[in-house]
Design an enzyme around this catalytic site. Structure first.
Site, mmCIF file in Angstrom:
data_model
loop_
_atom_site.group_PDB
_atom_site.id
_atom_site.type_symbol
_atom_site.label_atom_id
_atom_site.label_comp_id
_atom_site.label_asym_id
_atom_site.label_seq_id
_atom_site.Cartn_x
_atom_site.Cartn_y
_atom_site.Cartn_z
ATOM 1 N N HIS A 14 -6.344 -11.645 5.778
ATOM 2 C CA HIS A 14 -6.395 -11.553 4.311
ATOM 3 C C HIS A 14 -5.321 -12.410 3.631
ATOM 4 O O HIS A 14 -5.597 -13.133 2.675
ATOM 5 C CB HIS A 14 -6.211 -10.101 3.852
ATOM 6 C CG HIS A 14 -7.130 -9.115 4.510
ATOM 7 N ND1 HIS A 14 -8.389 -9.449 4.924
ATOM 8 C CD2 HIS A 14 -6.982 -7.803 4.807
ATOM 9 C CE1 HIS A 14 -8.973 -8.376 5.443
ATOM 10 N NE2 HIS A 14 -8.131 -7.371 5.388
ATOM 11 N N GLU A 28 0.864 -1.188 0.000
ATOM 12 C CA GLU A 28 0.000 0.000 0.000
ATOM 13 C C GLU A 28 0.893 1.229 0.000
ATOM 14 O O GLU A 28 1.839 1.288 0.793
ATOM 15 C CB GLU A 28 -0.905 0.000 1.230
ATOM 16 C CG GLU A 28 -1.907 -1.138 1.188
ATOM 17 C CD GLU A 28 -2.807 -1.213 2.421
ATOM 18 O OE1 GLU A 28 -4.008 -1.408 2.255
ATOM 19 O OE2 GLU A 28 -2.284 -1.056 3.527
#
Ligand code: BG6
Length: 462
Positions: free
Chosen positions: A230, A206
């Protein structure tokens, strides 16, 4: 697709961040796409009125997903609001009243896990929990013990088949596509194992920091925030055995088998990093040792995957925003044509974001007399992001009572078991500059299996 059966949707935490960013837009999507037409009851303790909640819904949609005039109008008709404390039984009496004739409501707990127990109890004692489904948000616990305790508390009031633990990665089209591609094409299964796979890399990068979530993040860190859930779910879809039989739990059973076979991480197999500047984010402790980057090396103790190193890295403030899986295949056992084949010439690339890509990397001969080649990638699929947002998909599934895309009790516990030994400060914390690929030590972790393959995507605007 089976129709939505839940006859009311109650969401706790109606004035909070998750509702603002995800829930209103999902509800609007369900009204637009699936004709959702049941009472929608927001619950929170903010001293708000229904009109304030409606204004919040409008603001939310203007910023997240856009307003669909017809669906939004319908949403305003369906929306109710109960303002009250989750520890106060009267709050639930009022929820029950708003539920009217509904006999099979769905309760969505978009609230901190510390309040799950009080709400589950309130629902059960007021009758709101009868025949109801319960959707709970991540984080599901803080470690293995707290997750087991949370399961124990919820099971006191709700049976497992009516509990839906959200991991929004499972609602992502490309994450489902990993499973589809594997099991819809028999050519992959024979090579999907230790004989043909050299290693696996998963990167979730990110290019932004923890934004306004400093307080939450500083109690979590990258391992709890995205690896335990995740990343392990993506890994499970990538490496699990094909489900067998027709039982509706077949998929989750196969996934459980895989997750339980992952060897718990040890300190030597982890590199933690923190970006420079993290400690001045509001809500972050001055001397915080929470990681904003982590790289791990793990193994799956099964016949299929024995000895295949699997690398996962994730971080905030990295150069790009992208999630990508690379399955690297072994090289030919000898150089038949006398050329030195690069160590990385055949692979499968499965990109989850920002675009959805499935590509096969192979070596092809260059035209001409010489038996030399170069590496090319064959795109099996390439599309921009999926149409249906993951939260809408999952909320719709929960309202239908379809459990497949939710984390079952044993899955969540197995995932915590993997990361439990590396929680806290068991390994050093290295600093890294924003806009880099994390601390140098991550390179040492991957060693001769490296280097890390950085997803090549245009860096979106920050
Ligand atoms: C959330 C994490 O669960 O997932 C965030 O709390 C992270 O820190 C987010 O940014 C990533 O989700 P996505 O769908 O944007 O890849």
């Amino acid at each position: 697709m089976p129709t939505l059966q839940s006859d009311a949707l109650v969401f706790f935490g109606a004035t909070g961040d998750l509702a603002y960013k995800q829930i209103f837009t999902s509800i609007q999507g369900l009204i637009r796409d699936e004709g959702l037409n049941v009472p929608i009851i927001g619950v929170a303790k903010s001293g708000w009125t229904l009109d304030q909640l409606k204004a919040r819904a409008k603001d939310s949609l203007e910023h997240h997903g856009g307003i669909d005039q017809n669906a939004f109008k319908k949403m305003l008709e369906l929306l109710r609001y109960v303002d009250g404390d989750y520890a106060d039984s009267d709050t639930f009496v009022r929820v029950r009243k708003e539920l009217g004739k509904a006999t099979q409501p769905l309760h969505y707990l978009a609230i901190p896990p510390s309040t799950f127990g009080a709400v589950a109890e309130g629902l059960a004692k007021s009758g709101c929990g009868d025949n109801a489904r319960l959707v709970v948000e991540k984080p599901f616990g803080h470690d293995l013990d707290s997750a087991c305790e949370l399961n124990r508390i919820l099971h006191h009031y709700f049976p497992e088949e009516r509990i839906f633990r959200i991991d929004h990665y499972l609602g992502k089209e490309p994450v489902q596509n990993i499973l589809y591609t594997r099991f819809a094409n028999p050519i992959f299964e024979p090579i999907w194992n230790r004989t043909f796979v050299r290693n696996i890399q998963i990167t979730m990068a990110e290019n932004f920091g923890v934004q306004d979530r400093g307080r939450f993040y500083d109690e979590a860190g990258a391992v709890r925030d995205v690896v335990q859930n995740h990343m392990l779910q993506v890994l499970a879809n990538l490496t699990m055995d094909p489900p067998t039989g027709e039982d509706h739990e077949a998929g989750r059973d196969a996934k459980a088998g895989l997750l339980k076979a992952i060897r718990p991480l040890s300190a030597e197999s982890v590199v933690r990093g923190q970006y420079n500047g993290y400690r001045s984010v509001p809500g972050v402790a001055a001397g915080s040792t929470i990681e904003t980057f982590v790289a791990v090396k793990l193994f799956i103790d099964s016949w299929r995957w024995a000895g295949v190193p699997i690398y996962i890295r994730t971080g905030k403030e990295l150069p790009v925003t992208a999630t990508e899986v690379i399955v690297e295949f072994r090289r030919p056992p000898r150089e038949t044509f006398g050329e030195i084949v690069p160590i990385r010439s055949s692979h499968m690339r499965l990109r989850v974001s920002p675009d959805i890509t499935i590509a096969l990397g192979v070596r092809v001969k260059l035209p001409g007399e010489r038996m030399v080649g170069n590496d090319v990638e064959l795109n099996l699929q390439r599309q921009s992001a999926a149409d249906e947002p993951p939260y809408q998909r999952l909320l719709g599934d929960a309202m239908r009572g379809t459990t497949e895309l939710f984390a079952r009790e044993d899955l969540v516990e197995a995932q915590w078991r993997v990361v439990q030994p590396i929680l806290g400060n068991v390994t050093p914390l290295y600093n890294y500059d924003t806009g880099t690929w994390g601390p140098q030590e991550a390179l040492q972790l991957i060693g001769s299996d490296g280097p890390w393959i950085d997803p090549q995507v245009p860096s979106p605007e920050k």
